[in-house]
Design a protein around this motif. Sequence first.
Motif, PDB file in Angstrom:
ATOM      1  N   GLY A 119       0.787  -1.222   0.000  1.00  0.00           N
ATOM      2  CA  GLY A 119       0.000   0.000   0.000  1.00  0.00           C
ATOM      3  C   GLY A 119       0.818   1.270   0.000  1.00  0.00           C
ATOM      4  N   ASP A 140      -3.047  -0.800 -13.799  1.00  0.00           N
ATOM      5  CA  ASP A 140      -4.275  -0.700 -12.995  1.00  0.00           C
ATOM      6  C   ASP A 140      -4.367   0.638 -12.283  1.00  0.00           C
ATOM      7  OD1 ASP A 140      -4.875  -3.184 -13.873  1.00  0.00           O
ATOM      8  OD2 ASP A 140      -4.710  -4.201 -11.936  1.00  0.00           O
ATOM      9  N   LEU A 141      -3.221   1.163 -11.840  1.00  0.00           N
ATOM     10  CA  LEU A 141      -3.222   2.504 -11.233  1.00  0.00           C
ATOM     11  C   LEU A 141      -3.685   3.530 -12.253  1.00  0.00           C
ATOM     12  CD1 LEU A 141       0.008   2.908  -9.040  1.00  0.00           C
ATOM     13  CD2 LEU A 141      -2.332   2.557  -8.279  1.00  0.00           C
ATOM     14  N   ASP A 146       7.475  -3.906 -11.188  1.00  0.00           N
ATOM     15  CA  ASP A 146       6.067  -4.276 -11.363  1.00  0.00           C
ATOM     16  C   ASP A 146       6.013  -5.626 -12.066  1.00  0.00           C
ATOM     17  OD1 ASP A 146       3.378  -4.478 -11.888  1.00  0.00           O
ATOM     18  OD2 ASP A 146       3.283  -2.779 -13.263  1.00  0.00           O
ATOM     19  N   GLY A 149       0.519  -3.842 -12.178  1.00  0.00           N
ATOM     20  CA  GLY A 149      -0.052  -2.910 -11.215  1.00  0.00           C
ATOM     21  C   GLY A 149      -0.065  -1.470 -11.688  1.00  0.00           C
ATOM     22  N   VAL A 161      -2.439  -3.690  -7.826  1.00  0.00           N
ATOM     23  CA  VAL A 161      -1.887  -2.391  -7.422  1.00  0.00           C
ATOM     24  C   VAL A 161      -1.091  -2.497  -6.125  1.00  0.00           C
ATOM     25  CG1 VAL A 161      -3.652  -1.035  -8.593  1.00  0.00           C
ATOM     26  CG2 VAL A 161      -4.025  -1.759  -6.217  1.00  0.00           C
ATOM     27  N   ASN A 162      -1.224  -3.627  -5.400  1.00  0.00           N
ATOM     28  CA  ASN A 162      -0.482  -3.819  -4.151  1.00  0.00           C
ATOM     29  C   ASN A 162       0.755  -4.682  -4.336  1.00  0.00           C
ATOM     30  OD1 ASN A 162      -2.387  -2.331  -2.767  1.00  0.00           O
ATOM     31  ND2 ASN A 162      -3.516  -4.114  -2.020  1.00  0.00           N
ATOM     32  N   ARG A 207       1.901   1.901  -3.587  1.00  0.00           N
ATOM     33  CA  ARG A 207       0.692   2.306  -4.327  1.00  0.00           C
ATOM     34  C   ARG A 207       0.314   3.759  -4.029  1.00  0.00           C
ATOM     35  NH1 ARG A 207      -3.409  -0.351  -1.267  1.00  0.00           N
ATOM     36  NH2 ARG A 207      -3.398   1.619  -0.098  1.00  0.00           N
ATOM     37  N   ASP A 208       0.256   4.104  -2.755  1.00  0.00           N
ATOM     38  CA  ASP A 208      -0.178   5.447  -2.375  1.00  0.00           C
ATOM     39  C   ASP A 208       0.843   6.512  -2.771  1.00  0.00           C
ATOM     40  OD1 ASP A 208      -2.430   4.290  -1.386  1.00  0.00           O
ATOM     41  OD2 ASP A 208      -1.891   4.476   0.730  1.00  0.00           O
TER      42      ASP A 208
END
Length: 449
Positions: A49, A165-166, A158, A162, A144-145, A52-53
């Motif tokens: 996460g 998907d982002l 990656d 992911g 995405v994780n 991702r964030d």
Amino acid sequence: MNPKSRNQHALHIIPREQHTISRKNISKAALRVLYRLNEAGFNAYLVGGAVRDLLLGGHPKDFDVATNATPDEVKKLFRNCRLIGRRFRLAHVVYGNEIIEVATFRGTSEEQGEGDRHIVDGRIVRDNVWGTIEEDALRRDFRVNAMYYDISDFTVRDYVGGMQDLHDRVLRLIGNPDTRYREDPVRMLRAVRLAAKLDFRIDPEASAPFAELGPLLSSVAPARLFDESLKMFLTGHGRKSFRMLEQCGLLKFMFPATARALKRGDEALRSLIEQGLENTDARVSEGKSVTPAFLFAVLLWGEVRDLAHTWNAHGKDVNEAWSRAAAHVVAEQCQRVAIPRRFTITMEEIWALQPRFEQIQRKKVFRLLAHPRFRAAFDFLLLRAAESPAIGELGQWWAHAQQLPHETLAAHLPMQQHNGAAGELDSSRSSLPRKRKRRRKPAGHSGSA
């Protein structure tokens, strides 16, 4: 499980100049863990996460590390480390109030790794099989994780698509959705929570099994579902999480009483729940404290209110009716979501105080004003305004009463209540004086420039 066949993606390495992650936005504690593992000859990556964030421009609070070092090897490197978990063996490296979770790469087959895995009816109950970073990526839940930030060259690795998907703002599972949800039913709730938090849509293939597999949530430990509830409703995106939970058909498996009450078409209850969640989201965004007790009192109110009114109509004393209704609903809910007793006590007090707001009598008014749960119960009363004009008027009366000096309020309250709550409310409210506004001083005397 063999997710690889459904996620055939070549490794995509995104160089530093093509992504937005900066070490300035990574906690110093996480950087210390990453660098020390690297210096000791291990591979170590920021993962999950946080990556991702950061790629989405957010500011994560938690930072997880994935490494090829085993938990015992991590513990040898950090004096401030403790090993936790039997189901998933992890290392927690502690720096003050911050905990960096360090996980060893998970493998996809027991023969290729070392450790042990135990699966019951498709559900993973223990998983400590070590593997490679490629296998670890395939073992994660959503694409995405499953991206890794490499501190050695500042690239993002990656393995499963992911980044795409982002870009598409969609949540796709890694592997067969049916298999992955059976391994861990909480992944269904995580899909809802992440979609609400990130403002993503859930891929239809990922949401399709919800109707069939939703009942598996009843096999999840109620204490774990309590933690998931807090993540969904007390982290700033509660209203959207609630809407998605209901839309996806999962609300009835988490909060059956709430689902039943809403199914009866109670729009006032829906308004109360959504307003309560919206208020909670606002408090979180402003950095104010929030309590699970108030939230759960809001979610379960409809069933408690209806049961109390039913038992009261069948001859039960008002206090006994409310007490029995609260105990019944709480007992049922705790079989699904284990709400700690310290919160259920507060919930029951909030509910029990609601009929007392209708008792406009001097002694009872002051007794209620002095109650330690008065403020929470009054805020709850204000949320109920949509139930009826009388409830809205009741909230206005109590809001005004709190502004008056003790002596002024006492002088305008009846000693006894004769005509029922509504009639007494109207006469008492009309007789309450308005609080005088303080006269403003002339501008020249304010003392400000």
